[in-house]
Write an enzyme that holds these catalytic residues in place. Structure first.
Site, short mmCIF file in Angstrom:
data_model
loop_
_atom_site.label_atom_id
_atom_site.label_comp_id
_atom_site.label_asym_id
_atom_site.label_seq_id
_atom_site.Cartn_x
_atom_site.Cartn_y
_atom_site.Cartn_z
N MET A 1 0.82 -1.21 0.00
CA MET A 1 0.00 0.00 0.00
C MET A 1 0.85 1.25 0.00
SD MET A 1 -3.03 -1.08 -0.11
CE MET A 1 -3.97 0.37 0.27
N CYS A 2 2.02 1.22 0.67
CA CYS A 2 2.93 2.36 0.72
C CYS A 2 4.31 1.82 1.05
CB CYS A 2 2.50 3.37 1.80
SG CYS A 2 0.87 4.10 1.57
N ARG A 3 5.28 2.67 0.97
CA ARG A 3 6.63 2.39 1.43
C ARG A 3 7.06 3.58 2.28
NH1 ARG A 3 7.74 -2.78 1.05
NH2 ARG A 3 5.64 -2.49 1.89
N ASN A 116 1.53 2.37 6.63
CA ASN A 116 1.61 1.50 5.47
C ASN A 116 0.59 0.39 5.68
OD1 ASN A 116 2.32 -0.25 3.36
ND2 ASN A 116 4.01 -1.13 4.53
#
Length: 282
Positions: A1-3, A116
């Site tokens: 979903m994110c870093r 995240n």
């Protein structure tokens, strides 16, 4: 979903942490190697850093565009250095707004936070409304609601316990389709880093000049390629936790890299002297 990543130690430029590494956040915005959910992080990015000689609250630069499209950031990133930095690239949860106020890092007082993962925004908002005095979220996105819950918890609890409290509370929520919450949080107050693993990846590298905590290694030492896995299953450590540990992660096969993988469902607390891992469920 994110870093996301956080650095604590000797001053480093924003470029050295986010742009220059061969597999750093800039590259992770279009080609992450370990991201279990999604394939690209093009819905925004943000960087927060501390300048304690000027003010206790962190500064922030956020955009709702891909990191690789922002020439201005690359222009200034090499001129700003800090002993504590938190940065993130975003892949927005389906249905969530793509806007600057929905982009990490979120901030409150001296705190910076990135999330995240994914959580049922409506259910999380109900939890927030049940807490008297809780702040209004910056955005209606799930991560902003998680941040507001954390700000409320930090008014009552020390930072590590507040982070654990929020994760354990929200971990009981599911999406309407039954999808469980994913809750990798990364938080700093400028003197310590607190992070969780809850259904996504996290690693750290500690050295004499400081500690770097990140969703994935930023060099070519990534031998544990979790990006091939796109299911929602937990990845608990095979070892039973015997309490706090300074060496509780699983090293990558390339031990010379210094990166240590944090087992799932764990809390990490780090300062410039020590990294401690503890189970969130024992």
């Amino acid at each position: 979903m994110c870093r996301h990543l956080a650095w604590l130690g000797a001053p480093r430029t924003l470029a050295a942490l986010t742009v220059d590494p061969p597999f750093g956040l800039l590259r992770q915005s279009w080609a992450p190697r370990r991201m279990r959910h999604g394939t690209i992080n093009a819905d925004g990015f943000g960087v927060g850093w501390y300048a304690p000689d000027l003010r206790p609250e962190p500064a922030r630069y956020r955009r709702a565009v891909p990191m690789w499209t922002d020439a201005s950031y690359e222009s200034i990133a090499g001129t700003i250095s800090s002993s504590c930095v938190l940065a993130a690239v975003r892949s927005a949860t389906v249905g969530m707004p793509v806007e600057e106020t929905a982009t990490a890092p979120f901030t409150h007082g001296t705190l910076l936070m990135s999330h995240n993962g994914r959580v049922n925004a409506e259910a999380a908002m109900s939890e927030l409304l049940a807490r008297p005095g809780a702040p209004v979220p910056d955005s209606r996105c799930d991560s902003a609601i998680v941040a507001a819950l954390l700000w409320e918890s930090t008014s009552r609890l020390p930072l590590p316990k507040a982070v654990a409290d929020v994760v354990l509370t929200l971990s009981e929520l599911t999406e309407p389709d039954g999808t469980p919450a994913r809750l990798n949080l990364l938080v700093t107050d400028g003197t310590q880093i607190v992070a969780t693993t809850w259904r996504d990846t996290l690693s750290y590298r500690a050295g004499p000049d400081g500690v770097l905590v990140a969703s994935e290694p930023d060099d070519d030492s990534d031998s544990d390629d979790d990006s091939d896995s796109d299911d929602d299953s937990d990845s608990d450590s095979d070892d039973d936790d015997k309490g706090d540990s300074d060496d509780g992660g699983n090293r990558n096969n390339d031990d010379s890299s210094g990166w240590i993988d944090v087992p799932d469902l764990h809390l990490l607390v780090a300062d410039t002297r020590k990294v401690t891992l503890s189970s969130l469920i024992s």
